[in-house]
Design a protein around this motif. Structure first.
Motif, mmCIF file in Angstrom:
data_model
loop_
_atom_site.group_PDB
_atom_site.id
_atom_site.type_symbol
_atom_site.label_atom_id
_atom_site.label_comp_id
_atom_site.label_asym_id
_atom_site.label_seq_id
_atom_site.Cartn_x
_atom_site.Cartn_y
_atom_site.Cartn_z
ATOM 1 N N PRO A 148 0.815 -1.219 0.000
ATOM 2 C CA PRO A 148 0.000 0.000 0.000
ATOM 3 C C PRO A 148 0.853 1.277 0.000
ATOM 4 O O PRO A 148 0.536 2.240 -0.677
ATOM 5 N N GLY A 149 1.972 1.262 0.720
ATOM 6 C CA GLY A 149 2.861 2.434 0.740
ATOM 7 C C GLY A 149 3.491 2.700 -0.618
ATOM 8 O O GLY A 149 3.663 3.846 -1.024
ATOM 9 N N GLU A 150 3.837 1.632 -1.338
ATOM 10 C CA GLU A 150 4.430 1.803 -2.670
ATOM 11 C C GLU A 150 3.382 2.290 -3.671
ATOM 12 O O GLU A 150 3.697 3.063 -4.572
ATOM 13 N N ILE A 151 2.145 1.872 -3.499
ATOM 14 C CA ILE A 151 1.069 2.364 -4.359
ATOM 15 C C ILE A 151 0.860 3.865 -4.113
ATOM 16 O O ILE A 151 0.692 4.642 -5.055
ATOM 17 N N GLN A 152 0.923 4.276 -2.860
ATOM 18 C CA GLN A 152 0.828 5.700 -2.532
ATOM 19 C C GLN A 152 1.996 6.468 -3.146
ATOM 20 O O GLN A 152 1.815 7.553 -3.695
ATOM 21 N N LEU A 153 3.191 5.889 -3.055
ATOM 22 C CA LEU A 153 4.389 6.542 -3.572
ATOM 23 C C LEU A 153 4.301 6.758 -5.083
ATOM 24 O O LEU A 153 4.617 7.841 -5.582
ATOM 25 N N ILE A 154 3.846 5.764 -5.840
ATOM 26 C CA ILE A 154 3.741 5.920 -7.293
ATOM 27 C C ILE A 154 2.657 6.947 -7.628
ATOM 28 O O ILE A 154 2.782 7.707 -8.590
ATOM 29 N N ASP A 155 1.613 7.004 -6.812
ATOM 30 C CA ASP A 155 0.574 8.018 -7.004
ATOM 31 C C ASP A 155 1.153 9.417 -6.781
ATOM 32 O O ASP A 155 0.918 10.328 -7.574
ATOM 33 N N TYR A 156 1.930 9.585 -5.717
ATOM 34 C CA TYR A 156 2.585 10.876 -5.471
ATOM 35 C C TYR A 156 3.493 11.260 -6.635
ATOM 36 O O TYR A 156 3.506 12.402 -7.076
ATOM 37 N N ALA A 157 4.257 10.286 -7.109
ATOM 38 C CA ALA A 157 5.202 10.552 -8.195
ATOM 39 C C ALA A 157 4.477 11.048 -9.439
ATOM 40 O O ALA A 157 4.917 12.012 -10.080
ATOM 41 N N SER A 158 3.370 10.415 -9.781
ATOM 42 C CA SER A 158 2.641 10.853 -10.983
ATOM 43 C C SER A 158 2.041 12.237 -10.784
ATOM 44 O O SER A 158 1.978 13.028 -11.723
ATOM 45 N N ARG A 159 1.640 12.556 -9.569
ATOM 46 C CA ARG A 159 1.095 13.895 -9.294
ATOM 47 C C ARG A 159 2.179 14.964 -9.389
ATOM 48 O O ARG A 159 1.945 16.054 -9.901
ATOM 49 N N ILE A 160 3.369 14.644 -8.888
ATOM 50 C CA ILE A 160 4.472 15.604 -8.976
ATOM 51 C C ILE A 160 4.854 15.821 -10.441
ATOM 52 O O ILE A 160 5.078 16.944 -10.872
ATOM 53 N N ALA A 161 4.918 14.740 -11.221
ATOM 54 C CA ALA A 161 5.310 14.840 -12.628
ATOM 55 C C ALA A 161 4.253 15.552 -13.469
ATOM 56 O O ALA A 161 4.577 16.146 -14.499
ATOM 57 N N GLU A 162 3.008 15.522 -13.041
ATOM 58 C CA GLU A 162 1.926 16.145 -13.818
ATOM 59 C C GLU A 162 2.135 17.640 -13.996
ATOM 60 O O GLU A 162 1.879 18.183 -15.070
ATOM 61 N N SER A 163 2.616 18.314 -12.986
ATOM 62 C CA SER A 163 2.739 19.770 -13.054
ATOM 63 C C SER A 163 3.641 20.258 -14.185
ATOM 64 O O SER A 163 3.204 21.048 -15.024
#
Length: 192
Positions: A167-182
């Protein structure tokens, strides 16, 4: 496209619904990445900074960011500094589709695709040789989607062993995609 979604093997592709994130990225590392973005650094430098930020969270993790070509069909590397050269060469320019690796499927389906064993998963049949040569065994990808719902690319985490995301790694990949979106949205909105 709805038929493709239902026909796709979801055993490795389910994207569980998670509660509010309990763990966040270190604020100093996020601020460093944001500083690079705000200083107007070249896109490759920004994306490489994001991949390195995420790679620092897990020993042996390799990350990449694919960008969706203007044609809306092909993925090109925006950052993949630590992936093997042969693997990058074989996968750069791949056409998206419901059964194309992890990134091609994530971009096409517009949902996360978690493949725990690349060697045995049917999405990877066309890349099996280069995957074996590169030593990659797991690939978890999530689409990078703009605020207006347009797929801009994918963020992927690779490992050299068979493994399921926590679950923590799923959260991490979600954060990464949000950071890259900007930074990707800023570039996308600048296109004619």
């Amino acid at each position: 496209m709805a038929d493709a979604k239902t026909a796709t093997n979801r055993q490795d592709q389910a994207s569980p619904t998670l509660p509010a994130p309990a763990q966040t990225l270190p604020s100093e590392a996020v601020l460093d990445a944001l500083k690079i973005i705000l200083l107007g650094a070249p896109l490759n430098e920004v994306l490489t900074s994001i991949t390195r930020l995420i790679e620092a969270h897990s020993k042996g993790m390799l990350c990449s960011i694919f960008l969706l070509d203007e044609d809306g069909l092909h993925l090109r590397y925006g950052a993949a500094a630590n992936l093997p050269d042969a693997y990058r060469a074989a996968t750069d320019g791949v056409c998206i589709g419901p059964n194309v690796g992890s990134c091609g499927a994530a971009a096409y389906l517009q949902q996360s695709v978690f493949v725990s064993d690349i060697v045995s998963h049917p999405n990877w049949a066309n890349f099996r040789g280069v995957v074996l040569q590169s030593g990659l065994r797991a690939a978890w990808s999530t689409p990078i989607i703009s605020h207006d719902g347009k797929v801009l690319g994918t963020f992927c985490m690779y490992y050299r062993e068979v493994r399921h995301p926590s679950p923590g790694e799923i959260q991490l990949i979600d954060y990464a995609s949000r950071i890259a979106e900007s930074p990707l949205s800023a570039i996308d909105h600048g296109r004619p």
